[in-house]
Design a protein around this motif. Structure first.
Motif, PDB file in Angstrom:
ATOM      1  N   THR A 298      -0.636 -63.173 -50.331  1.00  0.00           N
ATOM      2  CA  THR A 298      -1.849 -62.453 -50.669  1.00  0.00           C
ATOM      3  C   THR A 298      -1.478 -61.227 -51.495  1.00  0.00           C
ATOM      4  O   THR A 298      -0.564 -60.492 -51.135  1.00  0.00           O
ATOM      5  N   SER A 299      -2.206 -61.007 -52.560  1.00  0.00           N
ATOM      6  CA  SER A 299      -1.941 -59.835 -53.391  1.00  0.00           C
ATOM      7  C   SER A 299      -2.479 -58.589 -52.680  1.00  0.00           C
ATOM      8  O   SER A 299      -3.350 -58.688 -51.813  1.00  0.00           O
ATOM      9  N   PRO A 300      -1.972 -57.401 -53.033  1.00  0.00           N
ATOM     10  CA  PRO A 300      -2.486 -56.176 -52.405  1.00  0.00           C
ATOM     11  C   PRO A 300      -3.995 -55.990 -52.588  1.00  0.00           C
ATOM     12  O   PRO A 300      -4.679 -55.538 -51.675  1.00  0.00           O
ATOM     13  N   ALA A 301      -4.524 -56.378 -53.745  1.00  0.00           N
ATOM     14  CA  ALA A 301      -5.959 -56.235 -53.987  1.00  0.00           C
ATOM     15  C   ALA A 301      -6.752 -57.146 -53.045  1.00  0.00           C
ATOM     16  O   ALA A 301      -7.768 -56.736 -52.473  1.00  0.00           O
ATOM     17  N   GLN A 302      -6.287 -58.386 -52.869  1.00  0.00           N
ATOM     18  CA  GLN A 302      -6.956 -59.301 -51.943  1.00  0.00           C
ATOM     19  C   GLN A 302      -6.863 -58.773 -50.511  1.00  0.00           C
ATOM     20  O   GLN A 302      -7.818 -58.864 -49.744  1.00  0.00           O
ATOM     21  N   PHE A 303      -5.695 -58.246 -50.155  1.00  0.00           N
ATOM     22  CA  PHE A 303      -5.501 -57.721 -48.806  1.00  0.00           C
ATOM     23  C   PHE A 303      -6.511 -56.611 -48.515  1.00  0.00           C
ATOM     24  O   PHE A 303      -7.178 -56.621 -47.488  1.00  0.00           O
ATOM     25  N   PHE A 304      -6.625 -55.641 -49.430  1.00  0.00           N
ATOM     26  CA  PHE A 304      -7.542 -54.524 -49.182  1.00  0.00           C
ATOM     27  C   PHE A 304      -9.008 -54.971 -49.208  1.00  0.00           C
ATOM     28  O   PHE A 304      -9.836 -54.427 -48.474  1.00  0.00           O
ATOM     29  N   SER A 305      -9.330 -55.974 -50.013  1.00  0.00           N
ATOM     30  CA  SER A 305     -10.707 -56.466 -50.002  1.00  0.00           C
ATOM     31  C   SER A 305     -11.001 -57.179 -48.677  1.00  0.00           C
ATOM     32  O   SER A 305     -12.104 -57.075 -48.139  1.00  0.00           O
ATOM     33  N   GLN A 306     -10.009 -57.877 -48.119  1.00  0.00           N
ATOM     34  CA  GLN A 306     -10.189 -58.518 -46.813  1.00  0.00           C
ATOM     35  C   GLN A 306     -10.314 -57.466 -45.704  1.00  0.00           C
ATOM     36  O   GLN A 306     -11.106 -57.640 -44.770  1.00  0.00           O
ATOM     37  N   VAL A 307      -9.555 -56.391 -45.822  1.00  0.00           N
ATOM     38  CA  VAL A 307      -9.647 -55.306 -44.840  1.00  0.00           C
ATOM     39  C   VAL A 307     -11.038 -54.690 -44.871  1.00  0.00           C
ATOM     40  O   VAL A 307     -11.654 -54.441 -43.826  1.00  0.00           O
ATOM     41  N   ARG A 308     -11.564 -54.438 -46.062  1.00  0.00           N
ATOM     42  CA  ARG A 308     -12.919 -53.872 -46.179  1.00  0.00           C
ATOM     43  C   ARG A 308     -13.967 -54.820 -45.612  1.00  0.00           C
ATOM     44  O   ARG A 308     -14.906 -54.396 -44.938  1.00  0.00           O
ATOM     45  N   ALA A 309     -13.798 -56.130 -45.881  1.00  0.00           N
ATOM     46  CA  ALA A 309     -14.747 -57.118 -45.360  1.00  0.00           C
ATOM     47  C   ALA A 309     -14.723 -57.125 -43.833  1.00  0.00           C
ATOM     48  O   ALA A 309     -15.778 -57.202 -43.189  1.00  0.00           O
ATOM     49  N   GLU A 310     -13.539 -57.041 -43.226  1.00  0.00           N
ATOM     50  CA  GLU A 310     -13.438 -56.997 -41.760  1.00  0.00           C
ATOM     51  C   GLU A 310     -14.009 -55.681 -41.228  1.00  0.00           C
ATOM     52  O   GLU A 310     -14.635 -55.664 -40.180  1.00  0.00           O
TER      53      GLU A 310
END
Length: 103
Positions: free
Chosen positions: A42-54
């Motif tokens: 997972t790229s850092p951008a995807q990771f942070f977008s998943q964190v925001r979604a959670e």
């Protein structure tokens, strides 16, 4: 009866402990970690977008719920402190009586 954690139902390893040593044919049948499919990184951008979604899924308590819960915790702490103070005092009195018997 529980299922054995070991293939073939027997432990392999130390022959001195009563276990059978592994043979070449048994070791060839084992699965290595390299055979498992690689997980997609997972790229850092995807990771942070998943964190925001959670983070958006979190249901935060209201001020009233937080206040009530805090008061309840404070009351339970006072009750526990009183209980342990009384038990400590009773045990202290009992030990004083028992030690006074020997004098």
């Amino acid at each position: 009866m529980a299922k054995s954690k070991f293939p073939g139902g027997r432990r392999t390893g130390n022959p001195a402990a009563g276990a059978r040593p592994q043979t070449a044919s048994a070791s060839a049948a084992t699965v290595t970690v390299d055979d498992a499919p690689a997980k997609k990184k997972t790229s850092p951008a995807q990771f942070f977008s998943q964190v925001r979604a959670e983070g958006r899924k979190i249901i935060w308590p209201s001020r009233k719920e937080t206040w009530i819960t805090s008061v309840m915790v404070f009351i339970m702490v006072l009750l526990a402190a009183a209980f342990f103070w009384i038990v400590d005092w009773l045990l202290g009195q009992a030990s004083t009586i028992v030690l006074a018997i020997g004098q």
